[in-house]
Enzyme design. Structure first.
Site, PDB file in Angstrom:
ATOM      1  N   HIS A 156     -20.411 -11.521 -36.028  1.00 43.82           N
ATOM      2  CA  HIS A 156     -20.473 -12.972 -35.811  1.00 43.82           C
ATOM      3  C   HIS A 156     -21.898 -13.480 -35.662  1.00 43.82           C
ATOM      4  O   HIS A 156     -22.144 -14.674 -35.784  1.00 43.82           O
ATOM      5  CB  HIS A 156     -19.663 -13.348 -34.570  1.00 43.82           C
ATOM      6  CG  HIS A 156     -18.181 -13.212 -34.774  1.00 43.82           C
ATOM      7  ND1 HIS A 156     -17.353 -14.280 -35.001  1.00 43.82           N
ATOM      8  CD2 HIS A 156     -17.386 -12.122 -34.825  1.00 43.82           C
ATOM      9  CE1 HIS A 156     -16.110 -13.866 -35.164  1.00 43.82           C
ATOM     10  NE2 HIS A 156     -16.099 -12.547 -35.052  1.00 43.82           N
ATOM     11  N   ASP A 364     -28.844 -18.556 -35.414  1.00 41.27           N
ATOM     12  CA  ASP A 364     -27.422 -18.595 -35.083  1.00 41.27           C
ATOM     13  C   ASP A 364     -26.657 -17.945 -36.229  1.00 41.27           C
ATOM     14  O   ASP A 364     -27.011 -18.160 -37.392  1.00 41.27           O
ATOM     15  CB  ASP A 364     -26.967 -20.058 -34.940  1.00 41.27           C
ATOM     16  CG  ASP A 364     -26.014 -20.249 -33.781  1.00 41.27           C
ATOM     17  OD1 ASP A 364     -25.227 -19.319 -33.518  1.00 41.27           O
ATOM     18  OD2 ASP A 364     -26.048 -21.320 -33.159  1.00 41.27           O
TER      19      ASP A 364
HETATM   20  P1  ADQ Z   1     -21.495 -19.090 -30.125  1.00 39.60           P
HETATM   21  O1  ADQ Z   1     -22.875 -18.579 -29.952  1.00 39.60           O
HETATM   22  O2  ADQ Z   1     -20.711 -19.311 -28.902  1.00 39.60           O
HETATM   23  O3  ADQ Z   1     -20.635 -18.193 -31.127  1.00 39.60           O
HETATM   24  P2  ADQ Z   1     -20.835 -21.518 -31.777  1.00 39.60           P
HETATM   25  O4  ADQ Z   1     -20.512 -21.045 -33.146  1.00 39.60           O
HETATM   26  O5  ADQ Z   1     -21.567 -22.814 -31.788  1.00 39.60           O
HETATM   27  O6  ADQ Z   1     -21.711 -20.501 -30.926  1.00 39.60           O
HETATM   28  O7  ADQ Z   1     -19.478 -21.685 -30.993  1.00 39.60           O
HETATM   29  C1  ADQ Z   1     -19.438 -22.262 -29.747  1.00 39.60           C
HETATM   30  C2  ADQ Z   1     -18.018 -22.761 -29.473  1.00 39.60           C
HETATM   31  O8  ADQ Z   1     -17.939 -23.040 -28.084  1.00 39.60           O
HETATM   32  C3  ADQ Z   1     -17.713 -24.049 -30.228  1.00 39.60           C
HETATM   33  O9  ADQ Z   1     -16.390 -24.031 -30.640  1.00 39.60           O
HETATM   34  C4  ADQ Z   1     -17.951 -25.126 -29.150  1.00 39.60           C
HETATM   35  O10 ADQ Z   1     -17.141 -26.268 -29.292  1.00 39.60           O
HETATM   36  C5  ADQ Z   1     -17.582 -24.392 -27.885  1.00 39.60           C
HETATM   37  N1  ADQ Z   1     -18.352 -24.940 -26.759  1.00 39.60           N
HETATM   38  C6  ADQ Z   1     -19.669 -24.948 -26.599  1.00 39.60           C
HETATM   39  N2  ADQ Z   1     -20.002 -25.593 -25.455  1.00 39.60           N
HETATM   40  C7  ADQ Z   1     -18.862 -25.993 -24.890  1.00 39.60           C
HETATM   41  C8  ADQ Z   1     -18.524 -26.720 -23.691  1.00 39.60           C
HETATM   42  N3  ADQ Z   1     -19.431 -27.161 -22.831  1.00 39.60           N
HETATM   43  N4  ADQ Z   1     -17.247 -26.927 -23.426  1.00 39.60           N
HETATM   44  C9  ADQ Z   1     -16.298 -26.486 -24.283  1.00 39.60           C
HETATM   45  N5  ADQ Z   1     -16.547 -25.828 -25.415  1.00 39.60           N
HETATM   46  C10 ADQ Z   1     -17.809 -25.573 -25.710  1.00 39.60           C
HETATM   47  C11 ADQ Z   1     -20.836 -16.967 -31.853  1.00 39.60           C
HETATM   48  C12 ADQ Z   1     -22.091 -16.905 -32.714  1.00 39.60           C
HETATM   49  C13 ADQ Z   1     -22.107 -18.088 -33.682  1.00 39.60           C
HETATM   50  C14 ADQ Z   1     -20.839 -18.077 -34.516  1.00 39.60           C
HETATM   51  C15 ADQ Z   1     -19.612 -17.956 -33.647  1.00 39.60           C
HETATM   52  C16 ADQ Z   1     -18.344 -17.744 -34.475  1.00 39.60           C
HETATM   53  O11 ADQ Z   1     -23.262 -16.905 -31.907  1.00 39.60           O
HETATM   54  O12 ADQ Z   1     -23.244 -18.049 -34.507  1.00 39.60           O
HETATM   55  O13 ADQ Z   1     -20.764 -19.282 -35.263  1.00 39.60           O
HETATM   56  O14 ADQ Z   1     -19.725 -16.863 -32.752  1.00 39.60           O
HETATM   57  O15 ADQ Z   1     -18.472 -16.678 -35.364  1.00 39.60           O
END
Ligand code: ADQ
Length: 467
Positions: A156, A364
């Protein structure tokens, strides 16, 4: 039909439904279809002298098999090798890595123990899909138990350039263990290319075709499978009556009529201080935005036991206070910083109510927030996405305003461009972005990965694979 077995560090709560996010739902749906099994850590830590047993529970037609970690395992496998070494290194932050021999040792042991706990739960026709950097060697451990099932791995987070990977103790072993899988999936073409470079330059391997690499006497499929979200479901959440109520409240409570939004786990990879600096610069250079624009940064805590995370929190709070002190007034708070988890329904509404989605990680794997922001917009009057070129999502989302997350002035200019962009241009860009995220939604991601994995199973049965 084969049963699907998923292993990941944590197992999602499948009762949480829309609250738990697209990935949990997508994997949960795939598992529920075939009465699948989801295996992983239960999130608890027990004393070192206690032995952990697998607990089995049924949830929405899925069997969840979970197991505790001991304190030492949590310290070395989870906090140590996974989050003090692999996470920063794979995000190009070698300066934040901590290296200790016990980390690598703990990581190996936990992967071995988890594999040993999964083996008795497997059936002959299972398809096995292992996720993310915590569990890279789990496939090799399963093979050492004589497991011959089709087995896939999906990373991921980004796969770093060989120069960076060479600084990770155990790098050669990690890459060798990846060759125990049949399919190794990455988020982007660039990740695949970095992996192939390492294999060719440092592991004596070679590329057999666009999708196939050979090394250590095995050939594997390696490809990008860009992860997505459930676009229709997220759009519906953002446009539900509850969302209208949230937006009305946001507008009532805020003197500024225009909002810029950022949503990230509070992580040093997400470029948060530079983002705040770009907003401060916006207020300096374009004073018409004062009292007119608010930047809302939602950043819930994660991994607080790791020192680098405490540091980033302090820095962010300091910057927020400084900007609010310098520019704020009794009737306007320029930066709203929310340090907690927000329900997905509220999040969807806040995206929809914000004119700019500000997503500027230093690195990311993909970044699902960028895709959620696009999905939440109103097609007739959409907001603008400002996106880091170093988010995996930038490979697909070239109609966003793409920025260098290290260059504060460039980000400031992009913010001003977004805030003043004409409606026809916003609509054109949004239409193109929507098309991309719908093509590569979370179901397409899951199905293309599973099709590749099943394809390997078929090749094997047909005797075509000499592995
Ligand atoms: P993350 O590093 O967690 O994921 P991201 O892909 O942006 O990053 O996913 C975050 C998720 O958490 C999103 O669905 C977002 O809505 C949710 N989220 C963030 N802050 C929040 C809050 N305050 N309250 C509720 N929900 C919140 C890892 C990798 C990424 C990759 C994903 C999926 O680091 O690069 O895209 O896995 O593979």
């Amino acid at each position: 039909m084969s049963r699907l077995v998923v292993a990941s560090n944590r197992v999602a709560d499948l009762e949480a439904g829309a609250r738990s996010g697209g990935l949990a739902v997508a994997l949960g749906d795939a598992l529920a279809e075939g009465q699948g099994l989801w295996f992983g850590w239960d999130g608890t830590v027990i004393e070192d002298d206690r032995s952990a047993q697998v607990s089995i529970a049924e949830q929405r037609g899925v069997t969840k098999a979970t197991i505790a970690l001991t304190r030492r395992e949590h310290d070395t496998y989870y906090l140590g090798y996974s989050n003090k070494l692999l996470w920063p290194a794979f995000h190009y932050r070698l300066d934040l890595t901590e290296i200790a021999p016990r980390f690598l040792d703990g990581y190996r042991r936990v992967n071995r123990r988890l594999a040993g706990a999964l083996v008795p739960l497997l059936r002959p026709d299972d398809l096995i899909w292992i996720h993310d950097y915590h569990l890279i060697p789990m496939g090799a451990e399963l093979r050492s138990h004589g497991i011959v099932h089709p087995m896939g791995f999906f990373l991921h987070i980004p796969f770093p350039s060989p120069d960076i990977l060479l600084a990770v103790p155990g790098h050669d072993w990690l890459v060798r263990t990846l060759f125990s899988y049949d399919v190794v999936g990455f988020q982007t073409r660039s990740d695949v290319a970095q992996f192939a470079r390492y294999v060719e330059e440092h592991a004596g391997g070679r590329r057999l075709s666009r999708d196939r690499l050979e090394a250590f006497g095995r050939s594997i499929v390696t490809r990008e499978f860009p992860i997505g979200i459930d676009v229709a479901a997220f759009h519906a959440t953002a446009h539900a009556p509850a969302a209208d109520a949230h937006i009305a409240r946001l507008e009532r409570r805020s003197m500024a009529g225009v909002h810029i939004i950022g949503v990230d786990r509070l992580d040093y990879t997400k470029g948060l201080p530079e983002r705040l600096k770009a907003f401060r610069r916006l207020l300096e250079l374009y004073p018409e935005n004062r009292k007119a624009v608010t930047f809302m940064q939602i950043a819930p805590p994660t991994r607080e036991e790791v020192y680098a995370y405490a540091e980033i929190r302090q820095e962010l709070e300091g910057l927020t206070g400084a900007i609010n002190g310098e520019f704020g007034d009794y009737d306007w708070t320029p930066v709203r910083y929310v340090h907690r988890i927000v329900p997905r329904e509220t999040l969807a509404a806040l995206y929809r109510g914000s004119k700019v989605g500000f997503v500027t990680p230093f690195r990311d794997g993909m970044n699902l927030v960028a895709k959620e922001y696009i999905a939440a917009q109103d097609a007739d009057d959409p907001g603008v996405l400002v996106l880091s070129r170093f988010a995996g999502a930038a490979e697909e989302l070239d109609q966003a305003l793409i920025v260098n997350p290290y260059d504060v002035d460039e980000m400031t200019a992009a913010l001003q461009h977004a805030l003043t962009m004409r409606k026809y241009e916003r609509r054109d860009r949004h239409r193109a972005l929507m098309k991309r995220i719908m093509q590569n939604d979370v179901n397409a991601w899951r199905e293309s990965f599973l099709a590749a994995l099943r394809g390997c199973g078929d090749r094997r049965q047909g005797g075509m694979n000499a592995n």
